[in-house]
Scaffold this active site. Structure first.
Site, PDB file in Angstrom:
ATOM      1  N   GLU A   1       0.812  -1.219   0.000  1.00 30.66           N
ATOM      2  CA  GLU A   1       0.000   0.000   0.000  1.00 30.66           C
ATOM      3  C   GLU A   1       0.842   1.263   0.000  1.00 30.66           C
ATOM      4  O   GLU A   1       1.951   1.269   0.537  1.00 30.66           O
ATOM      5  CB  GLU A   1      -0.843   0.049   1.284  1.00 30.66           C
ATOM      6  CG  GLU A   1      -1.918  -0.981   1.330  1.00 30.66           C
ATOM      7  CD  GLU A   1      -2.578  -1.067   2.702  1.00 30.66           C
ATOM      8  OE1 GLU A   1      -2.751  -0.015   3.357  1.00 30.66           O
ATOM      9  OE2 GLU A   1      -2.920  -2.181   3.102  1.00 30.66           O
TER      10      GLU A   1
ATOM     11  N   CYS B   1       3.482   8.192   1.320  1.00 28.32           N
ATOM     12  CA  CYS B   1       3.938   7.234   2.317  1.00 28.32           C
ATOM     13  C   CYS B   1       4.111   5.903   1.582  1.00 28.32           C
ATOM     14  O   CYS B   1       3.153   5.394   0.997  1.00 28.32           O
ATOM     15  CB  CYS B   1       2.865   7.135   3.412  1.00 28.32           C
ATOM     16  SG  CYS B   1       3.167   5.825   4.593  1.00 28.32           S
TER      17      CYS B   1
ATOM     18  N   CYS C   1       5.664  -7.710   7.406  1.00 29.41           N
ATOM     19  CA  CYS C   1       6.682  -7.219   8.334  1.00 29.41           C
ATOM     20  C   CYS C   1       6.923  -8.296   9.384  1.00 29.41           C
ATOM     21  O   CYS C   1       6.012  -9.015   9.764  1.00 29.41           O
ATOM     22  CB  CYS C   1       6.173  -5.943   9.005  1.00 29.41           C
ATOM     23  SG  CYS C   1       7.382  -5.176  10.121  1.00 29.41           S
TER      24      CYS C   1
ATOM     25  N   CYS D   1       4.939  -5.868  16.102  1.00 31.14           N
ATOM     26  CA  CYS D   1       4.329  -4.891  17.016  1.00 31.14           C
ATOM     27  C   CYS D   1       2.848  -5.252  17.230  1.00 31.14           C
ATOM     28  O   CYS D   1       2.128  -5.556  16.283  1.00 31.14           O
ATOM     29  CB  CYS D   1       4.448  -3.475  16.465  1.00 31.14           C
ATOM     30  SG  CYS D   1       6.165  -2.954  16.273  1.00 31.14           S
TER      31      CYS D   1
ATOM     32  N   CYS E   1      -0.172  -3.395  15.278  1.00 31.47           N
ATOM     33  CA  CYS E   1      -0.002  -3.080  13.857  1.00 31.47           C
ATOM     34  C   CYS E   1      -0.587  -4.135  12.923  1.00 31.47           C
ATOM     35  O   CYS E   1      -0.364  -5.338  13.112  1.00 31.47           O
ATOM     36  CB  CYS E   1       1.490  -2.901  13.572  1.00 31.47           C
ATOM     37  SG  CYS E   1       1.824  -2.465  11.868  1.00 31.47           S
TER      38      CYS E   1
ATOM     39  N   GLY F   1       6.022  -2.570   6.404  1.00 35.29           N
ATOM     40  CA  GLY F   1       7.394  -3.058   6.502  1.00 35.29           C
ATOM     41  C   GLY F   1       8.263  -2.206   7.408  1.00 35.29           C
ATOM     42  O   GLY F   1       7.905  -1.085   7.781  1.00 35.29           O
ATOM     43  N   GLU F   2       9.414  -2.765   7.766  1.00 29.73           N
ATOM     44  CA  GLU F   2      10.402  -2.033   8.570  1.00 29.73           C
ATOM     45  C   GLU F   2      11.546  -1.667   7.615  1.00 29.73           C
ATOM     46  O   GLU F   2      12.318  -2.541   7.207  1.00 29.73           O
ATOM     47  CB  GLU F   2      10.880  -2.928   9.723  1.00 29.73           C
ATOM     48  CG  GLU F   2      12.106  -2.438  10.468  1.00 29.73           C
ATOM     49  CD  GLU F   2      12.057  -0.970  10.894  1.00 29.73           C
ATOM     50  OE1 GLU F   2      11.070  -0.543  11.508  1.00 29.73           O
ATOM     51  OE2 GLU F   2      13.022  -0.242  10.590  1.00 29.73           O
TER      52      GLU F   2
ATOM     53  N   SER G   1      10.749   6.035   9.028  1.00 31.52           N
ATOM     54  CA  SER G   1      10.234   5.649  10.335  1.00 31.52           C
ATOM     55  C   SER G   1      10.712   4.246  10.687  1.00 31.52           C
ATOM     56  O   SER G   1      10.660   3.338   9.862  1.00 31.52           O
ATOM     57  CB  SER G   1       8.702   5.699  10.274  1.00 31.52           C
ATOM     58  OG  SER G   1       8.137   5.324  11.486  1.00 31.52           O
TER      59      SER G   1
ATOM     60  N   SER H   1       9.555   5.127  16.187  1.00 33.37           N
ATOM     61  CA  SER H   1       8.297   4.640  16.759  1.00 33.37           C
ATOM     62  C   SER H   1       8.579   4.195  18.180  1.00 33.37           C
ATOM     63  O   SER H   1       9.058   3.092  18.408  1.00 33.37           O
ATOM     64  CB  SER H   1       7.757   3.471  15.933  1.00 33.37           C
ATOM     65  OG  SER H   1       7.510   3.910  14.623  1.00 33.37           O
ATOM     66  N   LEU H   2       8.313   5.080  19.122  1.00 38.88           N
ATOM     67  CA  LEU H   2       8.697   4.815  20.512  1.00 38.88           C
ATOM     68  C   LEU H   2       7.551   4.132  21.271  1.00 38.88           C
ATOM     69  O   LEU H   2       7.712   3.027  21.775  1.00 38.88           O
ATOM     70  CB  LEU H   2       9.109   6.132  21.184  1.00 38.88           C
ATOM     71  CG  LEU H   2       9.852   6.014  22.495  1.00 38.88           C
ATOM     72  CD1 LEU H   2      11.144   5.236  22.347  1.00 38.88           C
ATOM     73  CD2 LEU H   2      10.158   7.401  23.075  1.00 38.88           C
ATOM     74  N   HIS H   3       6.444   4.790  21.351  1.00 38.80           N
ATOM     75  CA  HIS H   3       5.192   4.238  21.914  1.00 38.80           C
ATOM     76  C   HIS H   3       5.202   3.915  23.410  1.00 38.80           C
ATOM     77  O   HIS H   3       4.146   3.658  23.984  1.00 38.80           O
ATOM     78  CB  HIS H   3       4.715   3.023  21.124  1.00 38.80           C
ATOM     79  CG  HIS H   3       4.595   3.259  19.646  1.00 38.80           C
ATOM     80  ND1 HIS H   3       4.120   4.439  19.120  1.00 38.80           N
ATOM     81  CD2 HIS H   3       4.906   2.489  18.571  1.00 38.80           C
ATOM     82  CE1 HIS H   3       4.138   4.369  17.804  1.00 38.80           C
ATOM     83  NE2 HIS H   3       4.614   3.194  17.444  1.00 38.80           N
TER      84      HIS H   3
ATOM     85  N   ASN I   1      -5.013   3.485  15.807  1.00 38.43           N
ATOM     86  CA  ASN I   1      -6.029   3.135  14.835  1.00 38.43           C
ATOM     87  C   ASN I   1      -6.507   1.734  15.172  1.00 38.43           C
ATOM     88  O   ASN I   1      -5.709   0.804  15.101  1.00 38.43           O
ATOM     89  CB  ASN I   1      -5.355   3.095  13.465  1.00 38.43           C
ATOM     90  CG  ASN I   1      -6.121   3.853  12.446  1.00 38.43           C
ATOM     91  OD1 ASN I   1      -7.271   3.537  12.174  1.00 38.43           O
ATOM     92  ND2 ASN I   1      -5.476   4.875  11.902  1.00 38.43           N
TER      93      ASN I   1
ATOM     94  N   CYS J   1      -1.699   2.412   7.140  1.00 32.73           N
ATOM     95  CA  CYS J   1      -1.154   1.374   6.263  1.00 32.73           C
ATOM     96  C   CYS J   1      -1.316  -0.037   6.798  1.00 32.73           C
ATOM     97  O   CYS J   1      -1.302  -0.273   7.982  1.00 32.73           O
ATOM     98  CB  CYS J   1       0.300   1.669   5.962  1.00 32.73           C
ATOM     99  SG  CYS J   1       0.443   2.369   4.339  1.00 32.73           S
TER     100      CYS J   1
HETATM  101  N1  SAH Z   1       8.234  -0.230  10.681  1.00 34.81           N
HETATM  102  C1  SAH Z   1       8.313   1.190  10.713  1.00 34.81           C
HETATM  103  C2  SAH Z   1       7.439   1.894   9.690  1.00 34.81           C
HETATM  104  C3  SAH Z   1       6.058   1.362   9.471  1.00 34.81           C
HETATM  105  S1  SAH Z   1       4.844   1.626  10.726  1.00 34.81           S
HETATM  106  C4  SAH Z   1       8.053   1.689  12.120  1.00 34.81           C
HETATM  107  O1  SAH Z   1       7.772   0.881  12.990  1.00 34.81           O
HETATM  108  O2  SAH Z   1       8.171   2.884  12.354  1.00 34.81           O
HETATM  109  C5  SAH Z   1       4.498   3.343  10.647  1.00 34.81           C
HETATM  110  C6  SAH Z   1       3.987   3.935  11.954  1.00 34.81           C
HETATM  111  O3  SAH Z   1       2.635   3.529  12.208  1.00 34.81           O
HETATM  112  C7  SAH Z   1       4.786   3.486  13.162  1.00 34.81           C
HETATM  113  O4  SAH Z   1       4.993   4.562  14.028  1.00 34.81           O
HETATM  114  C8  SAH Z   1       3.866   2.451  13.779  1.00 34.81           C
HETATM  115  O5  SAH Z   1       4.195   2.209  15.103  1.00 34.81           O
HETATM  116  C9  SAH Z   1       2.511   3.081  13.545  1.00 34.81           C
HETATM  117  N2  SAH Z   1       1.365   2.192  13.641  1.00 34.81           N
HETATM  118  C10 SAH Z   1       1.266   0.901  13.288  1.00 34.81           C
HETATM  119  N3  SAH Z   1       0.039   0.425  13.533  1.00 34.81           N
HETATM  120  C11 SAH Z   1      -0.665   1.442  14.042  1.00 34.81           C
HETATM  121  C12 SAH Z   1      -2.006   1.578  14.504  1.00 34.81           C
HETATM  122  N4  SAH Z   1      -2.852   0.550  14.494  1.00 34.81           N
HETATM  123  N5  SAH Z   1      -2.381   2.785  14.968  1.00 34.81           N
HETATM  124  C13 SAH Z   1      -1.536   3.840  14.984  1.00 34.81           C
HETATM  125  N6  SAH Z   1      -0.265   3.772  14.558  1.00 34.81           N
HETATM  126  C14 SAH Z   1       0.173   2.590  14.107  1.00 34.81           C
END
Ligand code: SAH
Length: 354
Positions: free
Chosen positions: A93, A106, A113, A117, A120, A160-161, A192, A215-217, A300, A343
């Site tokens: 996508e 994007c 991937c 996570c 995701c 993907g990463e 990212s 992507s810290l979270h 999301n 995505c």
């Molecule tokens: N693998 C990379 C890039 C792809 S994910 C990374 O981890 O950064 C892109 C961003 O979307 C990341 O910050 C990821 O943590 C976030 N993301 C993934 N799923 C999500 C969701 N359901 N809601 C909000 N953000 C999400």
């Protein structure tokens, strides 16, 4: 895609030139080819190249672009989401967002991937394969051709990463920056990552000052490891120390993504802990001016994960706590809310149908 043949769109200008000369063609042909191919025109359709050259090319090389399988346009803000089909029928996508500072795409870097996570959608079926440099670039070329508007910014934030497909991503960045091609400078690109510390250190040495988005979270190892398995390999401290080194080497500010998940990482205490951690790890002395920016993203909801988004009040309060502690924070504007623009979800829908 024929793996015995040369993938023309993955070649850098000097490599294409060598290849063209090896076919017995004049050197100038290479520039013609490069600039047309990077506008999304196949060598077969080029009017300034003769039939004999086209035949030579098709015997030893190929040019292939992803095909638009589905396209959704947001009625709210014009965001366009594409589901692209690759030549082996896998799909990825891309999303085109229209900002005042220019159109931003994007792009995806892998089919699926393997980072796992918990929140995701892209990782649910694991990683299928890496994308080639031309498959990453192809998303930009086809989207630009389809929208009819110049794309001036790129975020590597799709499926993907990107740092798990390091060599192909680096080559893509060089290709998209080429003067005779898209000519998108590093300052208009951000990448990212969930935090592959060894690769961040490598990237710092590439002389490619792109913006890193981490992507810290979560700011403590226990919470972060529970939602992001990569944290078991590289802790929050190891990651933040790689960020410091990246900044020291490139001078580029780093932004942090923080997805707010109700009841997991969205409390007042979490916000205070995050501010404290970022300040102590990145600005250890008072005179340090490390520019820190946190993007807050209400999660999301993805059917399979069971996570729900924090309420508006919790998000605003979280942002305020960060600001009160000297950390700039913005709540990510949701674009394309009506087309499921985050995505991984469209591909997931298609996979479920199979
Ligand atoms: N693998 C990379 C890039 C792809 S994910 C990374 O981890 O950064 C892109 C961003 O979307 C990341 O910050 C990821 O943590 C976030 N993301 C993934 N799923 C999500 C969701 N359901 N809601 C909000 N953000 C999400």
């Amino acid at each position: 895609m024929d793996t015995q043949k040369t993938d023309l769109l993955s070649l850098l200008p000097d490599e294409l030139e060598k290849f063209i000369i090896s076919l017995g063609e004049p050197k100038y042909r290479s520039k013609q080819l490069f600039s047309q191919m990077h506008k999304g025109v196949s060598p077969d359709d080029m009017t300034n190249i003769g039939k004999a050259t086209k035949e030579k090319l098709s015997k030893s090389a190929y040019y292939s672009l992803p095909v638009i399988r589905r396209k959704l346009v947001s009625a709210i803000d014009g965001t366009v989401k594409y589901l692209f089909e690759l030549s082996d029928f896998n799909s990825v996508e891309s999303v085109v967002m229209k900002y005042k500072h220019g159109n931003t795409i994007c792009v995806s870097s892998q089919v699926g991937c393997r980072m796992g996570c918990a929140f995701c959608a892209s990782t649910i079926g694991g990683k299928v394969r890496d994308l080639t440099p031309s498959e990453i670039l192809g998303q930009v070329l086809v989207a630009q051709k389809d929208t009819g508007e110049r794309i001036s910014n790129i975020v590597m934030m799709g499926i993907g990463e990107p740092l798990d497909n390091y060599d192909n991503v680096i080559r893509f960045l060089r290709l998209v920056g080429a003067e005779d091609g898209m000519n998108i400078g590093y300052r208009h690109i951000s990448l990212s990552t969930c935090g592959l510390v060894d690769k961040i250190a490598r990237l710092a040495k590439e002389d490619m000052p792109i913006t890193l988005s981490i992507s810290l979270h979560a700011s403590d190892d226990e919470t972060r490891s529970a939602i992001m398995p990569i944290n078991k390999k590289w802790s929050v401290d190891a990651l933040l120390s790689a960020c410091r080194e990246y900044y020291a080497a490139t001078g580029r500010r780093i932004s942090f993504e923080y997805t707010l998940i109700a009841g997991k990482n969205d409390s007042q205490a979490s916000a205070e802990r995050l501010a404290k951690k970022l300040n102590s790890a990145l600005r250890p002395s008072r005179s340090d001016s490390f520019p820190i920016h946190v993007n807050l993203i209400p999660v999301n909801p993805v059917e399979e994960t069971g996570f729900t988004s924090s309420g508006k009040q919790a998000v605003t309060k979280f942002a305020k706590t960060l600001e009160d502690n000297g950390i700039r924070a913005t709540v990510r504007r949701t674009l394309g809310a009506d087309i499921n623009a985050s995505c991984g979800q469209l591909r997931r829908e298609e996979e479920k149908k199979k």
